[in-house]
Design an enzyme around this catalytic site. Structure first.
Site, short mmCIF file in Angstrom:
data_model
loop_
_atom_site.label_atom_id
_atom_site.label_comp_id
_atom_site.label_asym_id
_atom_site.label_seq_id
_atom_site.Cartn_x
_atom_site.Cartn_y
_atom_site.Cartn_z
N ARG A 81 0.66 -1.15 0.05
CA ARG A 81 -0.16 0.12 -0.04
C ARG A 81 0.77 1.50 -0.12
O ARG A 81 0.40 2.32 -0.50
CB ARG A 81 -1.02 -0.18 1.18
CG ARG A 81 -1.90 1.29 1.23
CD ARG A 81 -3.20 1.08 1.98
NE ARG A 81 -3.08 0.43 3.17
CZ ARG A 81 -2.56 0.72 4.53
NH1 ARG A 81 -2.10 2.27 4.40
NH2 ARG A 81 -2.34 0.12 5.35
N TYR A 134 -15.31 15.47 -17.17
CA TYR A 134 -15.72 14.07 -16.92
C TYR A 134 -16.87 13.56 -16.06
O TYR A 134 -16.89 14.26 -15.00
CB TYR A 134 -14.63 13.30 -16.59
CG TYR A 134 -14.64 11.75 -16.62
CD1 TYR A 134 -14.88 11.06 -17.79
CD2 TYR A 134 -14.77 11.11 -15.34
CE1 TYR A 134 -15.21 9.55 -17.77
CE2 TYR A 134 -14.99 9.78 -15.50
CZ TYR A 134 -15.14 8.93 -16.52
OH TYR A 134 -15.43 7.71 -16.55
N ASP A 217 -6.57 17.78 -16.14
CA ASP A 217 -6.73 16.34 -16.46
C ASP A 217 -6.47 16.34 -17.90
O ASP A 217 -7.21 17.01 -18.75
CB ASP A 217 -8.16 16.21 -16.50
CG ASP A 217 -8.73 14.88 -16.72
OD1 ASP A 217 -7.94 14.23 -17.41
OD2 ASP A 217 -9.79 14.24 -16.12
N LYS A 242 -7.21 5.11 -20.54
CA LYS A 242 -7.26 5.44 -21.71
C LYS A 242 -6.06 5.20 -22.61
O LYS A 242 -5.89 4.34 -22.87
CB LYS A 242 -7.86 7.14 -21.74
CG LYS A 242 -8.84 7.22 -20.87
CD LYS A 242 -10.34 6.40 -21.20
CE LYS A 242 -11.18 6.62 -20.04
NZ LYS A 242 -11.89 7.69 -19.34
C1 LIG Z 1 -12.16 8.08 -18.14
C2 LIG Z 1 -11.88 9.49 -17.66
C3 LIG Z 1 -11.72 9.55 -16.40
C4 LIG Z 1 -12.09 8.63 -15.36
O1 LIG Z 1 -10.94 7.60 -15.47
P1 LIG Z 1 -11.24 6.09 -14.85
O2 LIG Z 1 -9.92 5.40 -15.17
O3 LIG Z 1 -12.18 5.79 -15.59
O4 LIG Z 1 -11.54 6.24 -13.38
C5 LIG Z 1 -11.29 10.99 -15.83
N1 LIG Z 1 -11.09 11.96 -16.85
C6 LIG Z 1 -11.33 11.78 -18.11
C7 LIG Z 1 -11.11 12.96 -19.04
C8 LIG Z 1 -11.73 10.53 -18.59
O5 LIG Z 1 -11.68 10.41 -19.99
#
Ligand SMILES: *Cc1c(COP(=O)(O)O)cnc(C)c1O
Length: 428
Positions: A81, A134, A217, A242
């Site tokens: 952890r 998101y 982000d 992604k």
């Molecule tokens: C998919 C996504 C998230 C969330 O990510 P997870 O891995 O599904 O928790 C956050 N921001 C953006 C822009 C995303 O496309």
């Protein structure tokens, strides 16, 4: 003799500083510590054996910040952890693309976002954020953080920097401002937010007692095509599910920044337990080796697809960064902030939801699924899927219409992708 585990890899050959893509296969990993294995083994272990009690004591002193490390003293492995070799190697490797001092890996993008926000925000603080954002982040900002006395203030991404400046004219916002959180390009419209302008505003509203942080982000264009830290951001966050993961087989997240900020988030990650598993780390290490290949191929394919759609009579409008009008403010910002249009395309069909659904149901090679950034091309309907919980009126303000479809372009042959779009559009 002490063994240096982390960052021992040379980053130069003679006077050449090696580029990230050259370092993705080995940086941060020493085969001699793992029986000579060329790739890091999967360290499926919950805990690590100390050589002596003194060593265990020293590791805990560093892990819990009870004292500063001596020169050349490295924190040892304690418990998965807190730290694990698969995550440490991955974190060191991830810093290379964004030019960050440090990185942290989480079990999801939402874990990265929630741990980071909970670490820096306190009751009474304001977090200014771009919209649309998101869906999971939107829910966290509007429904969870307010329960802890944190106030979210949303600003439309298509309103430009002026909209952010205007929101800050309200002194109840500017005086309590602790973080500017932006997602750029915005999903699904590809509207860009000016990172450097946000960084300047954050500096302006910072005081000696309170540093206003800018978090970006960067899931849509990073880590190849946009580097927020170079434009003055303090933190970069990813859904590694992604592009970084890239094969639609793992959920993960990343946060990068200065060693000081990342260390403080790491304490929160240790306590909340939102770190990634060793298996997730191992999968992402494998993905990083082909990151540039994949993102480059996807970017090239997207250009073909966007050009094809723009000329199609059943397509009303295409939202693609490679089609911004030269001389427009968004184009100038794009040239300053982004290195490529990436591979997310949204477009509006002539018609409404019925036409969009007929198109989506007719696709054969594109899969009908949410998510993005993987090797396979995906299509979805933002208004009824990824953005269905956004208030319908706000949805229209954000430019998310019923005839809009979002595409994530993969690594297939571009002519096959176009053949699929052609037959599906013919059925509309
Ligand atoms: C998919 C996504 C998230 C969330 O990510 P997870 O891995 O599904 O928790 C956050 N921001 C953006 C822009 C995303 O496309």
């Amino acid at each position: 003799m002490t063994t240096i585990r982390r960052n021992s890899h040379s980053r130069t050959i003679g006077s050449t500083t090696l580029r990230p893509e050259s370092l993705m296969m080995g940086y941060g990993y020493r085969p001699e510590l793992s029986e000579g294995a060329i790739k890091p083994p999967l360290f499926l272990t919950s805990t690590f054996v100390f050589k002596t009690a003194e060593e265990g004591k020293a590791f805990f002193e560093l892990a819990y910040g009870l004292r500063k490390s001596e020169p050349d003293e490295e924190m040892g492995l304690i418990y998965s952890r807190l730290n694990n070799p698969n995550l440490e190697i991955l974190e060191d490797r991830l810093t290379l693309w964004d030019g960050a001092e440090a990185a942290l890996v989480f079990e999801s993008g939402m874990a990265a976002i929630s741990t980071t926000l909970l670490n820096f925000l306190s009751p009474g603080d304001v977090i200014l954020h771009s919209e649309p954002i998101y869906g999971g982040t939107d829910y966290l900002l509007k429904h969870i953080l307010p329960r802890f006395g944190i106030r979210p203030v949303g600003v439309l991404a298509n309103g430009g920097t002026e909209a952010i400046e205007k929101a800050l004219l309200d002194h109840t916002v500017s005086e309590r401002l602790k973080m500017i959180f932006i997602e750029t390009p915005a999903n699904p419209t590809n509207a860009l937010v000016d990172i450097a302008a946000c960084a300047e505003l954050a500096r302006h509203y910072s005081t000696p007692q309170k540093q206003v942080l800018v978090a970006v982000d960067n899931t849509f264009l990073g880590p190849l095509w946009q580097h927020p830290l170079h434009h003055g951001a303090d933190l970069v966050i990813y859904s590694a599910t992604k592009y970084i993961g890239g094969h639609s087989d793992v959920i993960a997240g990343v946060c990068l920044g200065s060693a000081r900020l990342i260390d403080s988030i790491k304490n929160m990650r240790t306590i909340l337990g939102t770190m990634a598993s060793p298996m997730t780390g191992w999968l992402l290490l494998r993905s990083l080796e082909t990151l540039k290949l994949r993102m480059t191929s996807q970017m090239k394919n997207a250009r073909y697809v966007a050009d094809y759609l723009a000329d199609h009579p059943k397509v009303q409008q295409v939202y693609y960064l490679g089609h911004l009008g030269e001389g427009s403010p968004q184009y100038k910002l794009y040239r300053r902030q982004c290195a490529s249009p990436g591979s997310i395309i949204s477009f509006e069909l002539v018609g409404g939801e019925a036409e969009a659904f007929r198109f989506l149901n007719a696709l054969e090679l594109f899969h009908l699924a949410v998510s993005l950034g993987g090797t396979e091309s995906l299509a979805e309907h933002p208004a009824s899927m990824t953005h269905s919980d956004v208030d319908p009126e706000e949805r229209i303000e954000m430019g998310i219409t019923d005839n809009m479809v979002r595409l994530s372009i993969g690594v297939e042959h571009p002519e096959d992708l176009i053949a699929d779009l052609e037959q599906a559009l013919a059925k509309v």
